[in-house]
Design a protein around this motif. Structure first.
Motif, PDB file in Angstrom:
ATOM      1  N   LYS A  96     -76.203 -32.823  -6.708  1.00 51.96           N
ATOM      2  CA  LYS A  96     -74.846 -32.272  -6.676  1.00 51.96           C
ATOM      3  C   LYS A  96     -74.870 -30.760  -6.848  1.00 51.96           C
ATOM      4  CE  LYS A  96     -72.831 -34.914  -9.796  1.00 51.96           C
ATOM      5  NZ  LYS A  96     -71.678 -35.376 -10.580  1.00 51.96           N
ATOM      6  N   LEU A  97     -75.794 -30.268  -7.671  1.00 45.80           N
ATOM      7  CA  LEU A  97     -75.940 -28.824  -7.838  1.00 45.80           C
ATOM      8  C   LEU A  97     -76.359 -28.166  -6.524  1.00 45.80           C
ATOM      9  CD1 LEU A  97     -76.283 -26.157  -9.395  1.00 45.80           C
ATOM     10  CD2 LEU A  97     -78.492 -27.016 -10.207  1.00 45.80           C
ATOM     11  N   LEU A  98     -77.293 -28.767  -5.805  1.00 43.53           N
ATOM     12  CA  LEU A  98     -77.783 -28.174  -4.559  1.00 43.53           C
ATOM     13  C   LEU A  98     -76.682 -28.038  -3.505  1.00 43.53           C
ATOM     14  CD1 LEU A  98     -81.235 -29.958  -4.076  1.00 43.53           C
ATOM     15  CD2 LEU A  98     -80.828 -27.612  -4.819  1.00 43.53           C
ATOM     16  N   THR A  99     -75.744 -28.983  -3.488  1.00 39.63           N
ATOM     17  CA  THR A  99     -74.714 -28.928  -2.449  1.00 39.63           C
ATOM     18  C   THR A  99     -73.685 -27.837  -2.693  1.00 39.63           C
ATOM     19  OG1 THR A  99     -73.310 -30.552  -3.573  1.00 39.63           O
ATOM     20  CG2 THR A  99     -74.923 -31.396  -2.003  1.00 39.63           C
ATOM     21  N   VAL A 100     -73.608 -27.286  -3.916  1.00 35.53           N
ATOM     22  CA  VAL A 100     -72.611 -26.254  -4.191  1.00 35.53           C
ATOM     23  C   VAL A 100     -72.859 -25.006  -3.344  1.00 35.53           C
ATOM     24  CG1 VAL A 100     -71.660 -24.719  -5.957  1.00 35.53           C
ATOM     25  CG2 VAL A 100     -72.069 -27.131  -6.482  1.00 35.53           C
ATOM     26  N   PRO A 101     -74.092 -24.448  -3.338  1.00 33.73           N
ATOM     27  CA  PRO A 101     -74.305 -23.274  -2.491  1.00 33.73           C
ATOM     28  C   PRO A 101     -74.683 -23.601  -1.046  1.00 33.73           C
ATOM     29  CG  PRO A 101     -76.199 -23.603  -3.910  1.00 33.73           C
ATOM     30  CD  PRO A 101     -75.212 -24.678  -4.266  1.00 33.73           C
ATOM     31  N   THR A 102     -75.347 -24.754  -0.816  1.00 36.28           N
ATOM     32  CA  THR A 102     -75.777 -25.055   0.560  1.00 36.28           C
ATOM     33  C   THR A 102     -74.663 -25.731   1.350  1.00 36.28           C
ATOM     34  OG1 THR A 102     -76.721 -27.162  -0.162  1.00 36.28           O
ATOM     35  CG2 THR A 102     -78.188 -25.250  -0.079  1.00 36.28           C
ATOM     36  N   GLY A 103     -74.010 -26.722   0.748  1.00 29.77           N
ATOM     37  CA  GLY A 103     -72.928 -27.420   1.430  1.00 29.77           C
ATOM     38  C   GLY A 103     -71.590 -26.753   1.253  1.00 29.77           C
ATOM     39  N   LYS A 104     -71.517 -25.778   0.328  1.00 28.82           N
ATOM     40  CA  LYS A 104     -70.279 -25.052   0.055  1.00 28.82           C
ATOM     41  C   LYS A 104     -69.143 -25.983  -0.360  1.00 28.82           C
ATOM     42  CE  LYS A 104     -72.310 -21.262   1.512  1.00 28.82           C
ATOM     43  NZ  LYS A 104     -72.776 -20.237   0.562  1.00 28.82           N
ATOM     44  N   ALA A 105     -69.500 -27.119  -0.971  1.00 29.22           N
ATOM     45  CA  ALA A 105     -68.501 -28.081  -1.425  1.00 29.22           C
ATOM     46  C   ALA A 105     -69.161 -29.033  -2.407  1.00 29.22           C
ATOM     47  CB  ALA A 105     -67.934 -28.867  -0.247  1.00 29.22           C
ATOM     48  N   PRO A 106     -68.383 -29.680  -3.281  1.00 27.18           N
ATOM     49  CA  PRO A 106     -68.951 -30.725  -4.133  1.00 27.18           C
ATOM     50  C   PRO A 106     -69.526 -31.849  -3.279  1.00 27.18           C
ATOM     51  CG  PRO A 106     -66.753 -30.103  -4.876  1.00 27.18           C
ATOM     52  CD  PRO A 106     -66.943 -29.468  -3.549  1.00 27.18           C
ATOM     53  N   LEU A 107     -70.572 -32.492  -3.775  1.00 32.88           N
ATOM     54  CA  LEU A 107     -71.268 -33.520  -3.003  1.00 32.88           C
ATOM     55  C   LEU A 107     -70.311 -34.618  -2.542  1.00 32.88           C
ATOM     56  CD1 LEU A 107     -73.851 -34.880  -1.950  1.00 32.88           C
ATOM     57  CD2 LEU A 107     -74.098 -35.926  -4.220  1.00 32.88           C
ATOM     58  N   GLN A 108     -69.498 -35.151  -3.477  1.00 30.43           N
ATOM     59  CA  GLN A 108     -68.608 -36.240  -3.104  1.00 30.43           C
ATOM     60  C   GLN A 108     -67.620 -35.807  -2.027  1.00 30.43           C
ATOM     61  OE1 GLN A 108     -69.351 -35.091  -6.171  1.00 30.43           O
ATOM     62  NE2 GLN A 108     -68.822 -36.580  -7.761  1.00 30.43           N
ATOM     63  N   ALA A 109     -67.054 -34.600  -2.186  1.00 29.24           N
ATOM     64  CA  ALA A 109     -66.090 -34.114  -1.198  1.00 29.24           C
ATOM     65  C   ALA A 109     -66.757 -33.893   0.149  1.00 29.24           C
ATOM     66  CB  ALA A 109     -65.457 -32.813  -1.700  1.00 29.24           C
ATOM     67  N   LEU A 110     -67.986 -33.391   0.121  1.00 30.80           N
ATOM     68  CA  LEU A 110     -68.712 -33.126   1.364  1.00 30.80           C
ATOM     69  C   LEU A 110     -68.976 -34.418   2.119  1.00 30.80           C
ATOM     70  CD1 LEU A 110     -70.035 -30.669   2.829  1.00 30.80           C
ATOM     71  CD2 LEU A 110     -72.164 -31.330   1.714  1.00 30.80           C
ATOM     72  N   LEU A 111     -69.438 -35.439   1.402  1.00 32.20           N
ATOM     73  CA  LEU A 111     -69.764 -36.708   2.060  1.00 32.20           C
ATOM     74  C   LEU A 111     -68.517 -37.402   2.598  1.00 32.20           C
ATOM     75  CD1 LEU A 111     -72.454 -38.120  -0.414  1.00 32.20           C
ATOM     76  CD2 LEU A 111     -72.842 -37.070   1.832  1.00 32.20           C
ATOM     77  N   THR A 112     -67.454 -37.419   1.823  1.00 35.41           N
ATOM     78  CA  THR A 112     -66.243 -38.097   2.285  1.00 35.41           C
ATOM     79  C   THR A 112     -65.603 -37.353   3.448  1.00 35.41           C
ATOM     80  OG1 THR A 112     -64.995 -36.957   0.553  1.00 35.41           O
ATOM     81  CG2 THR A 112     -65.742 -39.171   0.070  1.00 35.41           C
ATOM     82  N   ASN A 113     -65.627 -36.029   3.410  1.00 35.10           N
ATOM     83  CA  ASN A 113     -65.047 -35.266   4.513  1.00 35.10           C
ATOM     84  C   ASN A 113     -65.856 -35.460   5.791  1.00 35.10           C
ATOM     85  OD1 ASN A 113     -62.873 -33.242   5.097  1.00 35.10           O
ATOM     86  ND2 ASN A 113     -64.634 -32.084   5.836  1.00 35.10           N
ATOM     87  N   LEU A 114     -67.188 -35.463   5.650  1.00 35.52           N
ATOM     88  CA  LEU A 114     -68.044 -35.622   6.819  1.00 35.52           C
ATOM     89  C   LEU A 114     -67.947 -37.031   7.397  1.00 35.52           C
ATOM     90  CD1 LEU A 114     -70.190 -34.339   8.648  1.00 35.52           C
ATOM     91  CD2 LEU A 114     -71.918 -35.101   7.004  1.00 35.52           C
ATOM     92  N   SER A 115     -67.844 -38.017   6.513  1.00 34.76           N
ATOM     93  CA  SER A 115     -67.799 -39.413   6.975  1.00 34.76           C
ATOM     94  C   SER A 115     -66.453 -39.777   7.565  1.00 34.76           C
ATOM     95  CB  SER A 115     -68.111 -40.360   5.813  1.00 34.76           C
ATOM     96  OG  SER A 115     -67.073 -40.299   4.843  1.00 34.76           O
ATOM     97  N   GLY A 116     -65.414 -39.025   7.175  1.00 35.34           N
ATOM     98  CA  GLY A 116     -64.078 -39.348   7.646  1.00 35.34           C
ATOM     99  C   GLY A 116     -63.441 -40.511   6.925  1.00 35.34           C
ATOM    100  N   TRP A 117     -64.023 -40.954   5.828  1.00 26.91           N
ATOM    101  CA  TRP A 117     -63.483 -42.095   5.085  1.00 26.91           C
ATOM    102  C   TRP A 117     -62.254 -41.740   4.273  1.00 26.91           C
ATOM    103  CZ3 TRP A 117     -68.666 -44.373   2.841  1.00 26.91           C
ATOM    104  CH2 TRP A 117     -69.374 -44.960   3.895  1.00 26.91           C
ATOM    105  N   GLY A 118     -62.049 -40.476   4.003  1.00 26.63           N
ATOM    106  CA  GLY A 118     -60.932 -40.071   3.168  1.00 26.63           C
ATOM    107  C   GLY A 118     -61.363 -39.892   1.728  1.00 26.63           C
ATOM    108  N   VAL A 119     -60.566 -39.126   1.017  1.00 30.29           N
ATOM    109  CA  VAL A 119     -60.916 -38.790  -0.356  1.00 30.29           C
ATOM    110  C   VAL A 119     -60.955 -40.031  -1.244  1.00 30.29           C
ATOM    111  CG1 VAL A 119     -60.267 -37.375  -2.355  1.00 30.29           C
ATOM    112  CG2 VAL A 119     -59.920 -36.497  -0.048  1.00 30.29           C
ATOM    113  N   GLY A 120     -60.201 -41.073  -0.843  1.00 29.00           N
ATOM    114  CA  GLY A 120     -60.196 -42.288  -1.653  1.00 29.00           C
ATOM    115  C   GLY A 120     -61.569 -42.913  -1.806  1.00 29.00           C
ATOM    116  N   SER A 121     -62.461 -42.670  -0.857  1.00 29.66           N
ATOM    117  CA  SER A 121     -63.802 -43.249  -0.962  1.00 29.66           C
ATOM    118  C   SER A 121     -64.606 -42.642  -2.097  1.00 29.66           C
ATOM    119  CB  SER A 121     -64.563 -43.070   0.350  1.00 29.66           C
ATOM    120  OG  SER A 121     -64.768 -41.700   0.642  1.00 29.66           O
TER     121      SER A 121
END
Length: 915
Positions: free
Chosen positions: A407-432
């Protein structure tokens, strides 16, 4: 039904519709709470009732404060001045922060300044501060303990009347819950709150407790840990920023977007850190407010709404939790917009406006991202510290280290929290993101298996696993909540400080900026700290688990905790008004309601973490007997824990072995004053069944008993019959002390010369045998060589002559194991065991689970006693009716005092086995 049974047998909770006044209050309360927790719709229906009552309570408090509000705000501003000045100074340096690494440097300087200020606090300066807070509470606010109890009674009466008024129109099961809650609240009014003892709220007493707590906290060690966290965060951010630079502007390629409805999640969308924090729960559906609030308090990591900027900069989007009904916050007609250019953040008008009067949006965006990285770095370092400094805490902490590091690595590389990054990319919605809540807790559940027993029975194995699980869960929860809480608190402080515009309401609707609505972390902190302070002031004699039948004051303290939540939330509200230079009387009712719930829901955990092990640094000696009567003559305090490096004691198991200490000094479950001998200074070591118990210190065996069957509690009638058989008792009635002393001295039954069978605990003052205290297998060793610092210097001079020696009691042994161990040494006649000398590290017995015991373990405590008898055999009569503070030479702590064992902690022995 006992309170414990209510927790273990929920199927018996169907009596909710027929509560009776003669039933235990704790039974009623636990039954009700379990119904509310297992049926969220009941709690949801109660939310408006509770909310209305707290709103009216806030209105009463606001009306009483109205004339004195300027005075209260002035005092609150003066109290907040050091914090405000620090925030202003940091804000002045905001222009220097352009990258996350710059932000970390600023944080490091802030930590140094904060710790230096805390270390520089003297008892005199704390006294000045506590006097100022006391003056504010009792002056303009009028919040004395009596006033808080009166407010709670009014709230209870208000809620009770509303519940009974509306229950007729409800379904039968829901009406039963309403009526049950009304019955409980009625008893709170008439029984519980009336029985709360008056606490010592004098400012000087509070300052003394605060100073003692800070002194015991080991601030130098705290600073070392924080420095480690910051350095790890710097290294990680430096490396990942370099990776991000190689990867380009973002970790994923750009995507195309539309412009009418909210765009579907795409990899090119940009996460808005600070806006996401502002909108985390701002647009929750009204019907879900209470359940979401409650779930957030119970489930760490609960997901929030997220703000994203579309890849082409045309839409600022709010991606919603739960219903998945995403919204467009603003559309940038020309594209290429930035989040802070939306009218909400750029000085526009409307119902949602945020101002940036002191700190600019760019700084807050970087700061929020930096602190998000620091939160994950802090959790990572916390778990690394946990397993690196403990011999057996890798099962949960190693996986949690990797989880938080990713989760720490995704802050500067993904520019987003890990959970938010995965849900946004997957298109499942924040509820996931609900799925990710369970990742750390599943890790903890599996990690608790590390070190579990294997040689005892299934019930004991599960009970000991539950203890291990509790330690891992508490550690993980503390690491998460403390660091995440600091994140929210700092963002809240700066958001409040950024408030601009008029102090009072501008009309309907109110067009003032919404910064003032984000004081929740400040209010919650006030409620938590007020509750912890109240618990700290509770007399140590009143500490015990909530199911203890002799601890009726507990429930009064619990509900007073809700009152202290109100007081803390009121102070927190004033602090938010002082910081934002604005006020809103309507916030008071909502905030004190939240404070009361925070105080009530969090009380049990705070009760345990605040009072467990609280011995006033080893000076505490109970002044009341188990029945609550003052000792005569009055007992005096000890001088404190001896130094570890002079201790003659080593851990009672073989060198290189690590064992878990489930309960230590001043333990909630049995190491407190509610015992025949208050076992305040005692330790429970998680020996498995049959594990060797080694002598912690050399001496002479003066008593033992090992005839009771394994895994039994002599409170059971069947086992009591076995005890009589072991005594050789065949007469009517119960055996007396004289009968026991003349019992047949054979290896198979009866007591041998010198045995008491009860370690001097089994007879009342009239010489009558008492079944309740004849309940375990044990061995007692007298320490023949006196080490003054650990044996007599801790006692008042008037007692040193009475108790010149110390006696170690080792309990819950395996049946027959004392005789078995000494037979292996050549002492085959059980009558010869008493009088045998043992060396440190020599085997005394094997561990078991006989007596009042949650699971297989060794219990050890030390008593004062007479000098060796001139004529053998040695006896264990005349021992002290209190346990003595003692420490172990090899026990060290990353945080805390060396030598003093802590609860829920692993320790490696340096006790060389001999013989």
């Amino acid at each position: 039904m006992s309170l414990g049974a209510a927790l273990l047998m929920p199927q018996r909770l169907d009596r909710l519709d027929a509560m009776r006044g003669d039933q235990a209050f704790g039974d009623d309360l636990v039954a009700l709470l379990q119904q509310l927790l297992t049926n969220p719709r009941y709690a949801q229906a109660l939310a408006p009732v509770l909310g209305g009552a707290f709103t009216r309570a806030g209105e009463r408090l606001a009306a009483r404060m109205q004339a004195r509000l300027p005075e209260a705000l002035s005092q609150a501003s003066a109290l907040m001045a050091p914090l405000t000045d620090t925030l202003q100074e940091l804000a002045a340096r905001a222009g220097e922060v352009e990258t996350p690494l710059d932000g970390l440097a600023l944080i490091e300087g802030m930590l140094d300044a904060t710790l230096a200020a805390v270390q520089g606090l003297s008892e005199a300066s704390l006294r000045r501060w506590t006097r100022a807070v006391h003056a504010l509470l009792t002056g303009p606010l009028g919040l004395s303990q009596e006033a808080l109890q009166a407010q709670l009674r009014l709230i209870c009466a208000d809620v009770r009347a509303e519940l009974l008024r509306g229950s007729a129109a409800l379904a039968a099961d829901q009406a039963a819950v309403h009526q049950a809650l009304a019955a409980v609240l009625g008893r709170v009014e008439t029984e519980v709150l009336e029985g709360v003892p008056a606490l010592d709220w004098q400012p000087d007493r509070v300052a003394q407790e605060l100073h003692r707590t800070l002194r015991a906290a080991g601030l130098q060690k705290v600073r070392a840990q924080l420095a480690c966290i910051v350095e790890k965060a710097k290294a990680t951010l430096g490396a990942t920023e370099a990776l991000a630079g190689v990867a380009g502007a973002g970790p994923f390629g750009p995507g195309s977007v539309g412009a009418a409805q909210p765009n579907p999640p795409l990899s090119g969308d940009r996460y808005c850190w600070y806006a996401s924090w502002l909108y985390a729960s701002k647009r929750r559906l009204a019907g879900d407010d209470f359940s979401i609030w409650l779930a957030d308090k119970i489930l760490p990591g609960y997901p929030y709404d997220r703000v994203w900027l579309s890849a082409d900069g045309t839409q600022l989007m709010l991606r919603r939790v739960g219903d998945g009904n995403d919204e467009v916050l603003h559309t940038f007609a020309e594209g290429a917009g930035q989040w802070h250019q939306a009218p909400q953040f750029a000085g526009g008008l409307g119902s949602e406006v945020y101002s940036f009067g002191v700190v600019g949006p760019q700084f807050l965006e970087v700061w929020t991202q930096v602190f998000a990285a620091l939160v994950e770095a802090g959790k990572t370092a916390g778990h690394i510290t946990a397993f690196a400094t403990s011999p057996r805490e890798k099962g949960a902490n190693v996986p949690l280290t990797f989880w938080n590091f990713i989760k720490l690595l995704t802050v500067p590389t993904g520019k987003a929290p890990l959970q938010a990054l995965l849900t946004n990319l997957s298109g499942w919605g924040v509820g996931s993101e609900y799925l990710y809540i369970w990742v750390p807790w599943l890790i903890v559940l599996l990690g608790g298996l590390e070190g579990k027993h294997t040689e005892t029975n299934g019930v004991n194995i599960f009970a000991q696993y539950a203890t291990l699980l509790g330690g891992d869960a508490l550690s993980a929860y503390n690491i998460h909540s403390l660091i995440s809480g600091a994140h929210g608190l700092l963002l809240s402080l700066w958001t409040l400080l950024n408030q601009t515009g008029p102090a009072g309401a501008t009309g309907d609707p109110d067009t003032r900026p919404d910064n003032r609505e984000h004081g929740g972390p400040v209010v919650s902190l006030g409620a938590v700290l007020a509750n912890m302070l109240m618990i700290k002031l509770v007399p140590r004699e009143d500490y015990a688990h909530p199911f203890h039948p002799d601890n009726p004051a507990f429930y009064g303290y619990w509900f007073l905790g809700a009152g202290m939540g109100i007081a803390g939330a009121t102070l927190g509200t004033l602090a938010t008004w002082a910081l934002s230079r604005t006020y809103d009387a309507g916030q008071l009712g909502e905030n004190i309601g939240a404070g009361a719930l925070v105080g009530f829901i969090g009380f049990l955990l705070q009760w345990y973490t605040t009072k467990e092990g609280d011995t006033a640094d080893g000076t505490y000696n109970p002044k009341k007997d188990p029945e609550g009567n003052a000792y005569s003559p009055a007992r005096l305090d000890f001088t404190g824990y001896p130094a570890a490096d002079t201790s003659p004691y080593k851990l009672p198991y073989a060198k290189g072995t690590a064992l878990f200490v489930g309960q230590a000094n001043q333990g909630m479950f049995s190491h407190m004053r509610f015992n025949w001998v208050p076992q305040v200074y005692a330790y429970d070591f998680a020996h498995d069944f049959g594990d060797e118990v080694l002598a912690s210190r050399a001496g002479t065996v003066v008593d033992y008993f090992d005839w009771l069957p394994d895994d039994t509690d002599p409170a059971d009638a069947q086992i009591w019959d076995a005890i009589k058989t072991a005594l050789g008792w065949a007469g009517p009635g119960e055996p007396t002390q004289a009968d026991v002393n003349t019992a047949a001295a054979t290896p198979a039954s009866g007591l041998i010369p010198g045995q008491t069978g009860v370690a001097n605990l089994g007879y009342d003052t009239g010489g009558n045998f008492d079944q309740a205290y004849f309940n375990w297998n044990f061995i007692v060793v007298r320490h023949d060589t006196v080490v003054a610092a650990h044996d007599t210097n801790i006692l008042d001079p008037s007692l040193r002559a009475t108790f010149p020696c110390t006696y170690a009691v080792y309990g819950h042994g395996k049946r027959g194991s004392v005789r078995e161990v000494f037979a292996a040494k050549g002492v085959t006649d059980p009558r010869d065991i008493i009088g045998q000398t043992v060396q440190q590290g020599e085997v005394l017995m094997h561990a078991g689970d006989v007596g009042t015991s949650f699971h297989n373990h060794l219990h050890m405590h030390v008593l004062g006693g007479p000098a060796p008898a001139a004529v053998p055999p040695p006896v264990s009569s005349g021992l002290s009716r209190f346990t003595l503070p003692f420490v172990f030479r090899e026990a060290t702590h990353v945080l805390g005092r060396d030598g003093v064992l802590r609860y829920l902690t692993w320790y490696t022995s340096d006790n060389q086995r001999v013989g």
